[in-house]
Design a protein around this motif. Sequence first.
Motif, PDB file in Angstrom:
ATOM      1  N   SER A  70      -0.695  13.896  -6.690  1.00  0.00           N
ATOM      2  CA  SER A  70      -1.492  13.648  -5.494  1.00  0.00           C
ATOM      3  C   SER A  70      -1.257  14.743  -4.447  1.00  0.00           C
ATOM      4  O   SER A  70      -0.117  15.031  -4.077  1.00  0.00           O
ATOM      5  CB  SER A  70      -1.138  12.280  -4.901  1.00  0.00           C
ATOM      6  OG  SER A  70      -2.020  11.936  -3.867  1.00  0.00           O
ATOM      7  N   ARG A  76      -5.059   7.929  -6.382  1.00  0.00           N
ATOM      8  CA  ARG A  76      -4.783   6.537  -6.037  1.00  0.00           C
ATOM      9  C   ARG A  76      -5.087   5.640  -7.226  1.00  0.00           C
ATOM     10  O   ARG A  76      -6.013   5.897  -7.989  1.00  0.00           O
ATOM     11  CB  ARG A  76      -5.652   6.083  -4.852  1.00  0.00           C
ATOM     12  CG  ARG A  76      -5.525   6.953  -3.603  1.00  0.00           C
ATOM     13  CD  ARG A  76      -4.214   6.704  -2.889  1.00  0.00           C
ATOM     14  NE  ARG A  76      -4.108   7.462  -1.655  1.00  0.00           N
ATOM     15  CZ  ARG A  76      -3.380   8.574  -1.538  1.00  0.00           C
ATOM     16  NH1 ARG A  76      -2.722   9.066  -2.581  1.00  0.00           N
ATOM     17  NH2 ARG A  76      -3.314   9.205  -0.378  1.00  0.00           N
ATOM     18  N   ARG A  85       0.861  -1.187   0.000  1.00  0.00           N
ATOM     19  CA  ARG A  85       0.000   0.000   0.000  1.00  0.00           C
ATOM     20  C   ARG A  85       0.893   1.230   0.000  1.00  0.00           C
ATOM     21  O   ARG A  85       1.648   1.466   0.930  1.00  0.00           O
ATOM     22  CB  ARG A  85      -0.915   0.012   1.221  1.00  0.00           C
ATOM     23  CG  ARG A  85      -1.866   1.214   1.269  1.00  0.00           C
ATOM     24  CD  ARG A  85      -2.722   1.156   2.511  1.00  0.00           C
ATOM     25  NE  ARG A  85      -3.632   2.297   2.624  1.00  0.00           N
ATOM     26  CZ  ARG A  85      -3.326   3.460   3.179  1.00  0.00           C
ATOM     27  NH1 ARG A  85      -2.100   3.653   3.677  1.00  0.00           N
ATOM     28  NH2 ARG A  85      -4.217   4.427   3.252  1.00  0.00           N
ATOM     29  N   HIS A  86       0.857   1.951  -1.095  1.00  0.00           N
ATOM     30  CA  HIS A  86       1.602   3.189  -1.291  1.00  0.00           C
ATOM     31  C   HIS A  86       3.113   2.975  -1.260  1.00  0.00           C
ATOM     32  O   HIS A  86       3.835   3.642  -0.510  1.00  0.00           O
ATOM     33  CB  HIS A  86       1.192   4.248  -0.253  1.00  0.00           C
ATOM     34  CG  HIS A  86      -0.265   4.566  -0.274  1.00  0.00           C
ATOM     35  ND1 HIS A  86      -0.854   5.436   0.633  1.00  0.00           N
ATOM     36  CD2 HIS A  86      -1.261   4.151  -1.094  1.00  0.00           C
ATOM     37  CE1 HIS A  86      -2.159   5.520   0.366  1.00  0.00           C
ATOM     38  NE2 HIS A  86      -2.416   4.749  -0.673  1.00  0.00           N
ATOM     39  N   SER A 116      -6.314  13.698  -3.387  1.00  0.00           N
ATOM     40  CA  SER A 116      -5.337  12.615  -3.478  1.00  0.00           C
ATOM     41  C   SER A 116      -5.593  11.815  -4.754  1.00  0.00           C
ATOM     42  O   SER A 116      -6.693  11.837  -5.315  1.00  0.00           O
ATOM     43  CB  SER A 116      -5.421  11.699  -2.252  1.00  0.00           C
ATOM     44  OG  SER A 116      -6.690  11.067  -2.187  1.00  0.00           O
ATOM     45  N   HIS A 167      -1.403   2.121  -5.199  1.00  0.00           N
ATOM     46  CA  HIS A 167      -0.306   3.060  -5.415  1.00  0.00           C
ATOM     47  C   HIS A 167      -0.813   4.496  -5.318  1.00  0.00           C
ATOM     48  O   HIS A 167      -1.994   4.773  -5.556  1.00  0.00           O
ATOM     49  CB  HIS A 167       0.309   2.865  -6.799  1.00  0.00           C
ATOM     50  CG  HIS A 167       1.035   1.573  -6.963  1.00  0.00           C
ATOM     51  ND1 HIS A 167       1.788   1.294  -8.085  1.00  0.00           N
ATOM     52  CD2 HIS A 167       1.150   0.476  -6.168  1.00  0.00           C
ATOM     53  CE1 HIS A 167       2.327   0.085  -7.973  1.00  0.00           C
ATOM     54  NE2 HIS A 167       1.939  -0.414  -6.814  1.00  0.00           N
ATOM     55  N   VAL A 168       0.098   5.390  -4.993  1.00  0.00           N
ATOM     56  CA  VAL A 168      -0.176   6.822  -5.087  1.00  0.00           C
ATOM     57  C   VAL A 168      -0.051   7.232  -6.551  1.00  0.00           C
ATOM     58  O   VAL A 168       0.892   6.830  -7.237  1.00  0.00           O
ATOM     59  CB  VAL A 168       0.805   7.623  -4.215  1.00  0.00           C
ATOM     60  CG1 VAL A 168       0.592   9.122  -4.399  1.00  0.00           C
ATOM     61  CG2 VAL A 168       0.656   7.232  -2.745  1.00  0.00           C
TER      62      VAL A 168
END
Length: 261
Positions: free
Chosen positions: A155, A251, A126-127, A249, A150-151
Motif C-alpha cells: 500500500s 485495502r 479500521r486499519h 493504496s 484492513h490495509v
Amino acid sequence: MAEQRSFDALVAEGAAVPTEGWDFSWFEGRATEARPSWGYAPSAGERLARAEAALDIQTGGGEVLDFALGRAGAARPVLVAATEGWPPNVAKATALLRPRGVVVVAAPDDAPLPFADEAFDLVLSRHPVRPDWAEIARVLRPGGTYFAQHVGPSSVFELVEYFLGRQPDAVRGGRDPERERKDAEAAGLEVVDLRAERLRMEFHDIAAVVHFLRKVVWMVPGFTVEAYEPQLRSLHERIEKEGPFVAHSSRHLFDVRKSTP
C-alpha cells in the motif's frame, strides 16, 4: 531563491500540522485518495444498529467510530467500547467518544484485548496494525461478527520506495488478504466475505507528503524532514514540473463470523 522559499515554506507547513487522530481533512486540496466501493464507515453504522455490545479495536482518534455511531442513531448498542494504543490518540478518542457513552481503554496494539471471553457480538476495526485473530475470536460471542477494513499489500509503495528504495518481496507481500483469511480460519472463524481493491492517491504538494509520512509513521520508519531533505527537495521539484505524485493504496474488507456451537 523563490523556489527555495517555496520548498521551505511547504515543508515547514507539513511539519507543523498535528498528527493525532485519523482526521484527514487537512489534506483537502493537497492530496486525494479514492475510497473503497464498500463504504466501510456507513456499513459499520448499519452493523452497530443491529448489535447489542460492540468493540472497536485500535480506534485511532475515534473519528470513524463516532461517524458510524451517528449513522446507527438511537439503534446503537447498549455497550460500546474501544481500544487504542497511542497515548495522544487515547486522549483524543476519549474526548470525542465519551459524550456518546463509549468506554475508551488504553491498550497496546500487541497486547491481549482487556475484555472477558464472549463479551461482544460485534467487533470493528479500521486499519489495524495486525489483526490478532485468536483474541478477536475469544471476545466474540458465538454467532458474532468481526467487520473490518484492513490495509493490504504494497500500500502506497510508490511513495515508500521513492524514499527507501525497492523493498524485499517479503515486505511487499505483507498484509496479504488470503494469508489473513487462512489465519482467521485457523482461529476458528468463518470468513463470510472478503473483498480487495487498489485505489489511486495523488499528492499535489510536498507539504502533503511530509504530513502523510509524519502521520502514517510505519510507511517510512524514522522519517524526519532533516533525514530525507534531499529526497523531499527532489520530489518537490518533480511535482512542480510534472504534476501530482501518484501512488495506490491497498485495502481489503473482512466480514467474519464466529460459528455457533
